[in-house]
Design an enzyme around this catalytic site. Structure first.
Site, PDB file in Angstrom:
ATOM      1  N   LEU A  16      40.556  40.414  38.948  1.00  0.00           N
ATOM      2  CA  LEU A  16      40.747  39.240  40.119  1.00  0.00           C
ATOM      3  C   LEU A  16      39.850  38.407  40.172  1.00  0.00           C
ATOM      4  O   LEU A  16      38.856  39.666  41.238  1.00  0.00           O
ATOM      5  CB  LEU A  16      42.088  38.646  40.077  1.00  0.00           C
ATOM      6  N   CYS A  17      39.344  37.052  40.351  1.00  0.00           N
ATOM      7  CA  CYS A  17      38.465  36.437  41.124  1.00  0.00           C
ATOM      8  C   CYS A  17      39.513  36.701  42.457  1.00  0.00           C
ATOM      9  O   CYS A  17      40.324  36.494  42.988  1.00  0.00           O
ATOM     10  CB  CYS A  17      38.216  34.809  41.454  1.00  0.00           C
ATOM     11  N   PRO A  18      38.530  36.410  44.143  1.00  0.00           N
ATOM     12  CA  PRO A  18      36.807  36.164  44.087  1.00  0.00           C
ATOM     13  C   PRO A  18      36.334  37.609  43.801  1.00  0.00           C
ATOM     14  O   PRO A  18      35.157  37.785  44.054  1.00  0.00           O
ATOM     15  CB  PRO A  18      36.330  36.234  45.714  1.00  0.00           C
ATOM     16  N   ASP A  43      39.054  38.067  33.582  1.00  0.00           N
ATOM     17  CA  ASP A  43      39.800  36.456  35.041  1.00  0.00           C
ATOM     18  C   ASP A  43      39.032  34.856  34.049  1.00  0.00           C
ATOM     19  O   ASP A  43      37.961  35.076  34.444  1.00  0.00           O
ATOM     20  CB  ASP A  43      39.560  36.901  36.083  1.00  0.00           C
ATOM     21  N   ASP A  49      34.204  30.422  38.481  1.00  0.00           N
ATOM     22  CA  ASP A  49      33.368  30.323  40.021  1.00  0.00           C
ATOM     23  C   ASP A  49      31.815  30.813  39.794  1.00  0.00           C
ATOM     24  O   ASP A  49      31.029  30.783  40.900  1.00  0.00           O
ATOM     25  CB  ASP A  49      34.473  32.052  40.043  1.00  0.00           C
TER      26      ASP A  49
END
Ligand code: SF4
Ligand code: SF4
Lengths: 79, 419
Positions: A16-18, A43, A49
């Site tokens: 998952l980000c970041p 994601d 991003d």
């Protein structure tokens, strides 16, 4: 036509980000300028991003495609 | 100007009443705070105690700001800054403190150790010494707005895919994820789909008049204490709230983002906003209390516990709402001990999760959290912050805890009954 040198391939699926950005930021230091990282992620946050990270760090987003929930993108180290 | 002078100048810029009183003669070195820190508890290293970490900065501040230290520095332990101090500050302020504030509530004198260390963070950033990735993530957030023409296409494509998922789960082709349209509620997610799909299910189920922000709530500018940049990150959302005529800005489950938008931003901009700022936790609780959503708790049958994110609980004052939401959507709830205002940090806060060079330390700093989780016998941990979510997932894998981890909205969405 210019050739693309894919020096590193990363599997970022499930992260998952970041974290995908963190991994790309680390990996870019390990490749030669002009070369490319190819990565796959799941994601959808990477669709925002990664381009934003490229724009702010002076690297180049070569391509980004989504198919069946998997996002494949290539980032070229410019400097 | 040499490094020393520049550091002193940067320290002076950030010197205020809170830092001043905590940094000069308030601390009696009684040691009460030592055992309150999850990092000290995990390592047993005296250098990791709150008082020792603060002391690294305090000694330099005292030299200038405390009259006794100006005259007799040896008596008070005050010292002039040297360049090697900055390396120690990086360790103390970034790696070995998550700014969780647990030591503050356990200090009889109310010493603001995290304020002292956050001040050091700001100075280190001004000196170009804060972790590169935290600065990159701050700059990327600003670039998102500056390159919005290109970004918006990516974002709308992403949302169109997620909207289909929402429609399928609700079995309703009218369910929508409106993006940056005029609405009463402007919902600000994170980048990840796990902060978008559950919230969309909940807003649609409650028939709310809402829209999704083009921006993400997270703000790495606060982790590096770069307030001018942190303000820029916030400004993107403020402009959007005005554009969509929002009455309420709903912040997703992100501890620091809630703290920034609810508490810090009005101070930074010197005004109250035209809209109310609420956490998604409060909104979900409202919908349950008002009977706007229907739940089937049997859909979450495993025993579940809740981890209070420091920025939501201790620093944000939201304790009961998440518990109400989880209890209404689960069969069995287990409280962690200690919890609420005394809860221990998971070890991943204030940017640690993004600093991959400190991964091993971070996972060690989660030792207390692992023990707390084990004692609950819960099979699922629910929390309300992405940093905590990442950290607890990794702690679970590393320590074979055999748990699933989710945010509160995912947990609630799983129990939703769609009419
Ligand atoms: S910070 Fe507070 S609790 Fe810790 S040593 Fe100082 S006075 Fe005692
Ligand atoms: S703020 Fe939290 S991590 Fe930092 S010293 Fe205090 S208890 Fe430890």
């Amino acid at each position: 036509m210019s050739t693309i040198n894919i020096e590193k391939v990363l599997d970022l699926k499930g992260l998952l980000c970041p974290i995908p950005v963190v991994k790309i930021s680390n990996a870019i230091k390990e490749i030669e300028p002009g070369n490319v990282i190819e990565a796959t992620a799941t994601d959808p946050g990477v669709m925002m991003d990664i381009p934003a990270w490229c724009a702010s760090t002076g690297n180049e987003l070569d391509s980004m495609e989504e198919a069946g929930g998997v996002i494949t993108f290539r980032v070229k180290r410019l400097k | 100007m040499d490094t020393r002078e520049k550091v002193i100048q940067e320290l002076d810029k950030r010197y205020n009443r809170l830092v001043g009183t905590s940094a000069t003669n308030l601390c009696t070195h009684c040691g009460w705070c030592i055992e309150s820190c999850h990092i000290f508890k995990a390592t047993g290293n005296p250098e990791h105690s709150p008082v020792a970490k603060a002391e690294k900065v305090r000694r330099v501040l005292k030299r200038k700001h405390d009259w006794l230290s100006r005259l007799f520095p040896k008596w008070t332990g005050a010292k002039d800054l040297t360049e090697s101090d900055l390396d120690e500050w990086i360790e103390a302020a970034f790696k070995n403190c998550t700014l969780c504030e647990r030591c503050v509530i356990n200090c009889p004198m109310g010493v603001e150790t995290p304020q002292i260390l956050a001040t050091a963070r700001g100075v280190l950033t001004a000196m170009g010494k804060s972790p590169e990735i935290l600065n990159q993530l701050t700059d990327a957030a600003i670039a998102r707005e500056e390159n919005m023409e290109m970004m918006e296409g990516f974002f709308r494509k992403q949302i169109a895919n997620l909207e289909k998922q929402v429609q399928e789960r609700m079995n309703d082709s009218n369910a929508r994820i409106p993006v940056s349209e005029e609405a009463d509620i402007l919902y600000v997610p994170l980048s990840g789909a796990h902060t978008m799909v559950p919230a969309a299910l909940i807003f649609n189920a409650a028939k709310a008049n809402w829209t999704m922000s083009l921006f993400e709530a997270s703000n790495y500018g606060v982790f590096v204490a770069d307030i001018p940049k942190a303000k820029k990150v916030v400004e993107r959302v403020l402009k959007e709230a005005k554009k969509v005529k929002a009455k309420t800005l709903v912040v997703t489950e992100c501890g620091h983002a809630y703290g920034v938008l609810k508490w810090e931003a009005p101070k930074w901009f010197g005004k109250q906003f035209d809209f109310e700022v609420k956490s998604l936790l409060e909104v979900m609780n409202d919908y349950i209390q008002e009977g706007k959503i229907v739940l089937d708790p049997s859909k979450n049958s495993e025993p579940v516990t809740y981890h209070d994110p420091c920025n939501i609980g201790r620093k944000g004052g939201i304790f009961e709402e998440p518990r109400n939401v989880i209890q209404a959507s689960s069969k069995e709830y287990k409280e962690m001990t200690p919890s609420k205002v005394e809860n221990f940090c998971c070890g991943g806060g204030s940017g640690m999760v993004a600093c991959s060079e400190w991964t091993e330390d971070r996972l060690l700093y989660g030792t207390v959290k692992v023990e707390q989780i084990k004692k609950t016998n819960a099979k699922k941990v629910v929390t309300a912050c992405d940093n905590c979510l990442h950290q607890i997932k990794e702690l679970g894998e590393k320590n074979n805890l055999n748990i699933s981890v989710s945010n509160v909205s995912e947990h609630l969405a799983n129990a939703l009954v769609f009419s």
